[in-house]
Design a protein around this motif. Structure first.
Motif, short mmCIF file in Angstrom:
data_model
loop_
_atom_site.label_atom_id
_atom_site.label_comp_id
_atom_site.label_asym_id
_atom_site.label_seq_id
_atom_site.Cartn_x
_atom_site.Cartn_y
_atom_site.Cartn_z
N GLY A 194 0.65 -1.29 0.06
CA GLY A 194 0.09 -0.01 0.05
C GLY A 194 0.89 1.24 -0.07
O GLY A 194 0.28 2.21 -0.53
N PRO A 195 1.93 1.36 0.87
CA PRO A 195 2.62 2.62 0.78
C PRO A 195 3.15 3.21 -0.50
O PRO A 195 3.08 4.54 -0.52
CB PRO A 195 3.78 2.38 1.57
CG PRO A 195 3.22 1.37 2.76
CD PRO A 195 2.32 0.40 1.93
N VAL A 196 3.34 2.20 -1.49
CA VAL A 196 3.62 2.71 -2.72
C VAL A 196 2.70 3.50 -3.46
O VAL A 196 2.83 4.48 -4.41
CB VAL A 196 4.12 1.75 -3.62
CG1 VAL A 196 3.02 0.99 -4.36
CG2 VAL A 196 5.16 1.97 -4.84
N THR A 197 1.66 3.45 -3.06
CA THR A 197 0.22 4.22 -3.55
C THR A 197 -0.09 5.42 -2.86
O THR A 197 -0.83 6.33 -3.41
CB THR A 197 -1.08 3.33 -3.69
OG1 THR A 197 -1.58 3.30 -2.23
CG2 THR A 197 -0.84 1.99 -4.13
N PHE A 198 0.52 5.61 -1.68
CA PHE A 198 0.52 6.95 -1.24
C PHE A 198 1.04 8.18 -1.61
O PHE A 198 2.24 8.13 -2.02
CB PHE A 198 1.26 6.63 0.44
CG PHE A 198 0.38 5.74 1.20
CD1 PHE A 198 -0.78 5.00 0.79
CD2 PHE A 198 0.99 5.23 2.45
CE1 PHE A 198 -1.16 3.92 1.58
CE2 PHE A 198 0.68 4.22 3.33
CZ PHE A 198 -0.76 3.53 2.87
N ARG A 199 0.13 8.99 -1.82
CA ARG A 199 0.61 10.54 -2.59
C ARG A 199 1.77 11.17 -1.73
O ARG A 199 2.75 11.76 -2.58
CB ARG A 199 -0.36 11.11 -2.70
CG ARG A 199 -1.75 10.77 -3.75
CD ARG A 199 -1.05 10.36 -5.00
NE ARG A 199 -1.95 9.79 -5.83
CZ ARG A 199 -2.10 8.35 -6.23
NH1 ARG A 199 -1.36 7.64 -5.57
NH2 ARG A 199 -3.09 8.19 -7.08
N SER A 203 9.45 9.65 -1.79
CA SER A 203 10.84 9.13 -1.73
C SER A 203 10.73 7.41 -2.39
O SER A 203 11.33 7.25 -3.42
CB SER A 203 11.90 8.83 -0.74
OG SER A 203 10.94 8.13 0.30
N LEU A 204 9.75 6.86 -1.88
CA LEU A 204 9.53 5.46 -2.20
C LEU A 204 8.74 5.37 -3.98
O LEU A 204 9.12 4.55 -4.45
CB LEU A 204 8.15 4.90 -1.32
CG LEU A 204 7.85 3.27 -1.83
CD1 LEU A 204 9.22 2.53 -1.91
CD2 LEU A 204 6.86 2.87 -0.86
N ARG A 205 7.93 6.37 -4.05
CA ARG A 205 7.31 6.43 -5.50
C ARG A 205 8.21 6.92 -6.34
O ARG A 205 8.50 6.27 -7.67
CB ARG A 205 6.01 7.24 -5.52
CG ARG A 205 4.97 6.82 -4.77
CD ARG A 205 3.78 7.75 -4.47
NE ARG A 205 3.26 8.44 -5.74
CZ ARG A 205 2.23 7.65 -6.30
NH1 ARG A 205 2.03 6.61 -6.11
NH2 ARG A 205 1.91 8.19 -7.43
N ASP A 221 -0.01 -6.66 3.38
CA ASP A 221 0.13 -6.63 4.93
C ASP A 221 -0.98 -6.28 5.61
O ASP A 221 -1.19 -5.97 6.65
CB ASP A 221 1.21 -5.65 5.07
CG ASP A 221 1.88 -5.62 6.37
OD1 ASP A 221 1.85 -6.70 7.10
OD2 ASP A 221 2.35 -4.67 7.17
N ALA A 222 -2.23 -6.76 4.78
CA ALA A 222 -3.83 -6.90 5.61
C ALA A 222 -3.62 -7.62 6.89
O ALA A 222 -2.91 -8.48 7.05
CB ALA A 222 -4.57 -7.31 4.64
N PRO A 223 -4.33 -6.92 7.72
CA PRO A 223 -5.53 -5.64 7.63
C PRO A 223 -4.98 -4.44 7.74
O PRO A 223 -5.65 -3.60 7.64
CB PRO A 223 -6.19 -6.21 8.87
CG PRO A 223 -5.17 -6.61 10.03
CD PRO A 223 -4.31 -7.35 9.09
N TYR A 224 -3.46 -4.22 7.53
CA TYR A 224 -2.94 -2.75 7.79
C TYR A 224 -2.58 -2.29 6.51
O TYR A 224 -2.62 -3.07 5.15
CB TYR A 224 -1.60 -3.13 8.55
CG TYR A 224 -1.67 -3.82 9.81
CD1 TYR A 224 -2.58 -3.39 10.90
CD2 TYR A 224 -0.89 -4.93 10.00
CE1 TYR A 224 -2.74 -3.96 11.90
CE2 TYR A 224 -1.19 -5.90 11.13
CZ TYR A 224 -2.06 -5.20 12.14
OH TYR A 224 -2.17 -6.13 13.29
N LEU A 225 -2.30 -0.85 6.31
CA LEU A 225 -1.84 -0.36 5.22
C LEU A 225 -2.41 -0.30 3.88
O LEU A 225 -2.06 -0.82 2.97
CB LEU A 225 -0.37 -0.75 4.86
CG LEU A 225 0.61 -0.53 6.09
CD1 LEU A 225 2.03 -1.21 5.83
CD2 LEU A 225 0.72 0.95 6.30
#
Length: 289
Positions: A194-199, A203-205, A221-225
């Motif tokens: 999920g973090p790679v989709t966070f605007r 730095s990750l993107r 990593d469900a149920p997280y992120l």
């Protein structure tokens, strides 16, 4: 008229055993299947979690398990726990050792305890010939040091792991290009979720297009992120499609290309090429920058 078919995907990291899924676990798996997610890997975070995951794996054909003790549960680890993991690893649906590693953010276990527990589980993985799923939070330098020593050690060099396509994955990868390239030298892959989709994960993107597509696994990593636009909600395996689509956008590739390559890598990583029902090997070319 073209008929759109679901992508064939793997959620390489999901905690389906946690109580957040107690009310609708079967529906969660059904929704994942409808989205083309045909394989879900459930790492344990403690011994009870490993046992729950194995029970679920006997109920759901799609579910496979990694057994391990998370660094935030390191205080509960002792010789009996190590023996229990070794025994559970004999189960035919166990495909990795994990989720193991270091977490210096929450400080629920002392760093020296975490290092000891991590080292013992790395040794177990080498003895059993199972790849490792590694958690690292605010501990990348220490992870780099310990994994480098493990890879260079005599136990690893004698291990069946040296004959496998991959030795491990850096789960929820958030490091830099130098760490990614070191991971490639260890014969590791990288997990993106999920973090790679966070605007705001700039730095990750920005890093994503520099990573080797043939060394990536998709995960929730469900149920997280939960990924954007569902951030803040309960995550579930079906949402790995959103990770795939956003990663395709960042890499300037199609979702089908990303799905095909990451699924092929996941099947090789977990040794499940013959159990998924589709032979991807003849359709995938290693692609990297």
């Amino acid at each position: 008229m073209r008929v759109e078919r679901p992508l064939r995907l793997v959620d390489s990291h999901c905690h389906l055993d946690l109580p957040q899924f107690d009310g609708d676990r079967e529906e969660v798996v059904t929704r994942a299947n409808e989205k083309g997610v045909g394989l879900i890997i459930n790492p344990g975070i403690d011994l009870d979690g490993c046992r729950r995951a194995l029970t679920l794996a006997e109920q759901f054909a799609e579910l496979y398990v990694a057994v391990g003790v998370h660094p935030n549960s390191a205080d509960s680890f002792d010789a009996d726990a190590l023996s229990s993991l070794a025994e559970m690893a004999k189960h035919p649906k166990v495909v990795a050792i994990g989720e193991i590693g270091l977490d210096f953010h929450w400080k629920t276990s002392a760093p020296e305890t975490q290092r000891r527990v991590f080292a013992q589980q790395l040794e177990l993985a080498a003895e059993l010939g199972l790849p490792v799923i590694i958690h690292s939070r605010e501990a990348d330098p220490e992870i780099r040091e310990m994994v480098s020593e493990w890879i260079a050690g005599s136990l690893f060099r004698r291990s069946p792991l040296t004959q496998r396509p991959f030795a491990g994955v850096l789960h929820a990868f958030h490091g830099d290009l130098a760490l990614a390239e070191e991971a490639y030298r260890w014969n590791f892959v990288l997990g993106l979720g999920g973090p790679v989709t966070f605007r705001n994960a700039r730095s990750l993107r920005a890093l994503a297009p520099q990573l080797r597509l043939d060394r990536l696994l998709l995960e929730t990593d469900a149920p997280y992120l939960a990924p954007h636009p569902l951030r803040g909600k309960r995550n579930e395996p079906a949402y790995v499609t959103l990770v795939c689509e956003e990663l395709a956008h960042l890499l300037a590739r199609t979702p089908e290309e990303v799905a095909m390559q990451t699924t092929a890598t996941a099947l090789r990583f977990f040794g499940l090429e013959d159990r998924f029902g589709v032979d991807f090997s003849t359709h995938v070319t290693a692609v990297h920058s």
